[in-house]
Design a protein around this motif. Sequence first.
Motif, PDB file in Angstrom:
ATOM      1  N   VAL A  17       8.326  74.281  19.617  1.00 13.28           N
ATOM      2  CA  VAL A  17       7.308  73.248  19.407  1.00 13.28           C
ATOM      3  C   VAL A  17       7.590  72.506  18.112  1.00 13.28           C
ATOM      4  CG1 VAL A  17       4.854  72.889  18.908  1.00 13.28           C
ATOM      5  CG2 VAL A  17       5.534  74.409  20.776  1.00 13.28           C
ATOM      6  N   ASN A  18       7.880  73.251  17.053  1.00  8.43           N
ATOM      7  CA  ASN A  18       8.151  72.624  15.754  1.00  8.43           C
ATOM      8  C   ASN A  18       9.418  71.778  15.784  1.00  8.43           C
ATOM      9  OD1 ASN A  18       5.841  73.664  14.533  1.00  8.43           O
ATOM     10  ND2 ASN A  18       6.869  75.537  13.894  1.00  8.43           N
ATOM     11  N   SER A  19      10.428  72.219  16.521  1.00  4.30           N
ATOM     12  CA  SER A  19      11.663  71.435  16.634  1.00  4.30           C
ATOM     13  C   SER A  19      11.391  70.087  17.291  1.00  4.30           C
ATOM     14  CB  SER A  19      12.705  72.197  17.456  1.00  4.30           C
ATOM     15  OG  SER A  19      13.128  73.339  16.779  1.00  4.30           O
ATOM     16  N   VAL A  20      10.647  70.103  18.389  1.00  3.47           N
ATOM     17  CA  VAL A  20      10.333  68.858  19.090  1.00  3.47           C
ATOM     18  C   VAL A  20       9.468  67.961  18.209  1.00  3.47           C
ATOM     19  CG1 VAL A  20       9.153  67.843  21.080  1.00  3.47           C
ATOM     20  CG2 VAL A  20      10.568  69.887  21.376  1.00  3.47           C
ATOM     21  N   LYS A  21       8.477  68.550  17.568  1.00  2.00           N
ATOM     22  CA  LYS A  21       7.577  67.759  16.721  1.00  2.00           C
ATOM     23  C   LYS A  21       8.335  67.113  15.563  1.00  2.00           C
ATOM     24  CE  LYS A  21       3.001  67.844  14.698  1.00  2.00           C
ATOM     25  NZ  LYS A  21       1.773  68.595  14.543  1.00  2.00           N
ATOM     26  N   THR A  22       9.238  67.849  14.947  1.00  2.00           N
ATOM     27  CA  THR A  22      10.034  67.308  13.845  1.00  2.00           C
ATOM     28  C   THR A  22      10.882  66.134  14.302  1.00  2.00           C
ATOM     29  OG1 THR A  22      10.074  69.447  12.709  1.00  2.00           O
ATOM     30  CG2 THR A  22      11.791  67.864  12.121  1.00  2.00           C
ATOM     31  N   VAL A  23      11.549  66.295  15.441  1.00  2.00           N
ATOM     32  CA  VAL A  23      12.381  65.214  15.978  1.00  2.00           C
ATOM     33  C   VAL A  23      11.535  63.981  16.251  1.00  2.00           C
ATOM     34  CG1 VAL A  23      13.696  64.516  18.006  1.00  2.00           C
ATOM     35  CG2 VAL A  23      14.205  66.662  16.887  1.00  2.00           C
ATOM     36  N   LEU A  24      10.390  64.173  16.888  1.00  2.00           N
ATOM     37  CA  LEU A  24       9.534  63.034  17.223  1.00  2.00           C
ATOM     38  C   LEU A  24       9.017  62.336  15.973  1.00  2.00           C
ATOM     39  CD1 LEU A  24       7.520  64.498  20.230  1.00  2.00           C
ATOM     40  CD2 LEU A  24       9.424  62.871  20.303  1.00  2.00           C
ATOM     41  N   ASN A  25       8.577  63.117  15.009  1.00  2.00           N
ATOM     42  CA  ASN A  25       8.025  62.516  13.787  1.00  2.00           C
ATOM     43  C   ASN A  25       9.075  61.786  12.959  1.00  2.00           C
ATOM     44  OD1 ASN A  25       5.266  63.094  14.085  1.00  2.00           O
ATOM     45  ND2 ASN A  25       5.574  65.188  13.386  1.00  2.00           N
ATOM     46  N   ASN A  26      10.352  62.090  13.179  1.00  2.00           N
ATOM     47  CA  ASN A  26      11.417  61.407  12.456  1.00  2.00           C
ATOM     48  C   ASN A  26      11.877  60.123  13.134  1.00  2.00           C
ATOM     49  OD1 ASN A  26      11.554  63.164  10.266  1.00  2.00           O
ATOM     50  ND2 ASN A  26      12.961  64.540  11.309  1.00  2.00           N
ATOM     51  N   LEU A  27      11.360  59.853  14.330  1.00  2.00           N
ATOM     52  CA  LEU A  27      11.721  58.625  15.039  1.00  2.00           C
ATOM     53  C   LEU A  27      10.928  57.446  14.498  1.00  2.00           C
ATOM     54  CD1 LEU A  27      11.749  59.872  18.744  1.00  2.00           C
ATOM     55  CD2 LEU A  27      13.731  59.368  17.309  1.00  2.00           C
ATOM     56  N   SER A  28      11.606  56.334  14.312  1.00  2.80           N
ATOM     57  CA  SER A  28      10.932  55.119  13.888  1.00  2.80           C
ATOM     58  C   SER A  28      10.037  54.631  15.013  1.00  2.80           C
ATOM     59  CB  SER A  28      11.971  54.052  13.540  1.00  2.80           C
ATOM     60  OG  SER A  28      11.341  52.854  13.184  1.00  2.80           O
ATOM     61  N   GLY A  29       8.793  54.348  14.693  1.00  2.00           N
ATOM     62  CA  GLY A  29       7.858  53.841  15.684  1.00  2.00           C
ATOM     63  C   GLY A  29       6.862  54.871  16.172  1.00  2.00           C
ATOM     64  N   ILE A  30       7.083  56.140  15.852  1.00  6.17           N
ATOM     65  CA  ILE A  30       6.127  57.171  16.244  1.00  6.17           C
ATOM     66  C   ILE A  30       4.975  57.161  15.247  1.00  6.17           C
ATOM     67  CG2 ILE A  30       5.722  59.654  16.540  1.00  6.17           C
ATOM     68  CD1 ILE A  30       7.473  58.465  18.734  1.00  6.17           C
ATOM     69  N   ILE A  31       3.773  56.996  15.752  1.00  3.75           N
ATOM     70  CA  ILE A  31       2.584  56.985  14.906  1.00  3.75           C
ATOM     71  C   ILE A  31       2.039  58.396  14.756  1.00  3.75           C
ATOM     72  CG2 ILE A  31       0.216  56.124  14.702  1.00  3.75           C
ATOM     73  CD1 ILE A  31       1.311  53.645  16.359  1.00  3.75           C
ATOM     74  N   GLN A  32       1.932  59.102  15.890  1.00  2.00           N
ATOM     75  CA  GLN A  32       1.447  60.477  15.865  1.00  2.00           C
ATOM     76  C   GLN A  32       2.040  61.217  17.049  1.00  2.00           C
ATOM     77  OE1 GLN A  32      -2.798  60.871  15.971  1.00  2.00           O
ATOM     78  NE2 GLN A  32      -2.754  63.096  15.880  1.00  2.00           N
ATOM     79  N   ALA A  33       2.447  62.464  16.815  1.00  2.00           N
ATOM     80  CA  ALA A  33       2.987  63.298  17.886  1.00  2.00           C
ATOM     81  C   ALA A  33       2.338  64.673  17.817  1.00  2.00           C
ATOM     82  CB  ALA A  33       4.500  63.424  17.761  1.00  2.00           C
ATOM     83  N   GLU A  34       1.725  65.074  18.928  1.00  2.00           N
ATOM     84  CA  GLU A  34       1.144  66.406  19.040  1.00  2.00           C
ATOM     85  C   GLU A  34       1.904  67.137  20.137  1.00  2.00           C
ATOM     86  OE1 GLU A  34      -2.995  68.516  20.417  1.00  2.00           O
ATOM     87  OE2 GLU A  34      -3.120  66.573  19.437  1.00  2.00           O
ATOM     88  N   VAL A  35       2.485  68.275  19.787  1.00  2.00           N
ATOM     89  CA  VAL A  35       3.288  69.048  20.737  1.00  2.00           C
ATOM     90  C   VAL A  35       2.614  70.399  20.920  1.00  2.00           C
ATOM     91  CG1 VAL A  35       5.577  69.974  21.253  1.00  2.00           C
ATOM     92  CG2 VAL A  35       5.365  67.874  19.900  1.00  2.00           C
ATOM     93  N   THR A  36       2.435  70.812  22.180  1.00  2.00           N
ATOM     94  CA  THR A  36       1.786  72.090  22.475  1.00  2.00           C
ATOM     95  C   THR A  36       2.674  72.930  23.384  1.00  2.00           C
ATOM     96  OG1 THR A  36       0.597  71.105  24.344  1.00  2.00           O
ATOM     97  CG2 THR A  36      -0.551  71.154  22.221  1.00  2.00           C
ATOM     98  N   LEU A  37       2.536  74.247  23.233  1.00  2.00           N
ATOM     99  CA  LEU A  37       3.295  75.183  24.055  1.00  2.00           C
ATOM    100  C   LEU A  37       2.617  75.395  25.406  1.00  2.00           C
ATOM    101  CD1 LEU A  37       5.810  76.955  24.024  1.00  2.00           C
ATOM    102  CD2 LEU A  37       4.456  78.763  22.984  1.00  2.00           C
ATOM    103  N   GLU A  38       1.300  75.487  25.418  1.00  2.00           N
ATOM    104  CA  GLU A  38       0.521  75.638  26.650  1.00  2.00           C
ATOM    105  C   GLU A  38      -0.562  74.584  26.673  1.00  2.00           C
ATOM    106  OE1 GLU A  38       0.725  77.538  29.372  1.00  2.00           O
ATOM    107  OE2 GLU A  38       2.630  78.310  28.653  1.00  2.00           O
ATOM    108  N   PRO A  39      -0.460  73.573  27.462  1.00  2.00           N
ATOM    109  CA  PRO A  39       0.666  73.275  28.334  1.00  2.00           C
ATOM    110  C   PRO A  39       1.854  72.750  27.521  1.00  2.00           C
ATOM    111  CG  PRO A  39      -0.913  71.495  28.454  1.00  2.00           C
ATOM    112  CD  PRO A  39      -1.522  72.562  27.565  1.00  2.00           C
ATOM    113  N   ALA A  40       3.031  72.900  28.057  1.00  2.00           N
ATOM    114  CA  ALA A  40       4.262  72.486  27.369  1.00  2.00           C
ATOM    115  C   ALA A  40       4.399  70.972  27.490  1.00  2.00           C
ATOM    116  CB  ALA A  40       5.464  73.197  27.968  1.00  2.00           C
ATOM    117  N   GLN A  41       3.907  70.280  26.479  1.00  2.00           N
ATOM    118  CA  GLN A  41       3.927  68.821  26.531  1.00  2.00           C
ATOM    119  C   GLN A  41       3.836  68.223  25.137  1.00  2.00           C
ATOM    120  OE1 GLN A  41       0.461  67.936  28.895  1.00  2.00           O
ATOM    121  NE2 GLN A  41      -0.865  67.751  27.116  1.00  2.00           N
ATOM    122  N   ALA A  42       4.137  66.945  25.086  1.00  2.00           N
ATOM    123  CA  ALA A  42       3.971  66.169  23.859  1.00  2.00           C
ATOM    124  C   ALA A  42       3.057  64.993  24.168  1.00  2.00           C
ATOM    125  CB  ALA A  42       5.316  65.667  23.363  1.00  2.00           C
TER     126      ALA A  42
END
Length: 69
Positions: A17-42
């Motif tokens: 979850v932290n790996s995906v969240k870190t990648v998303l938050n480092n992308l230009s244009g992402i305002i907010q990213a919430e990543v959860t394990l259950e359910p497995a989604q962003a």
Amino acid sequence: MQTATIIIKGMTCMGCVNSVKTVLNNLSGIIQAEVTLEPAQASIQYDSNNINVDQIKAAIVDVGFEVMN
């Protein structure tokens, strides 16, 4: 601002979850990213002038996970 929910296959722990969240938050244009394990989604808020859903999905795949939608 746009919102997308992306189902992610292959996340098994909070480290994933932290790996995906870190990648998303480092992308230009992402305002907010919430990543959860259950359910497995962003749930992502993004600026569609800077990034699109396909680019977001590609970043998730690049870090080693599969997107389901």
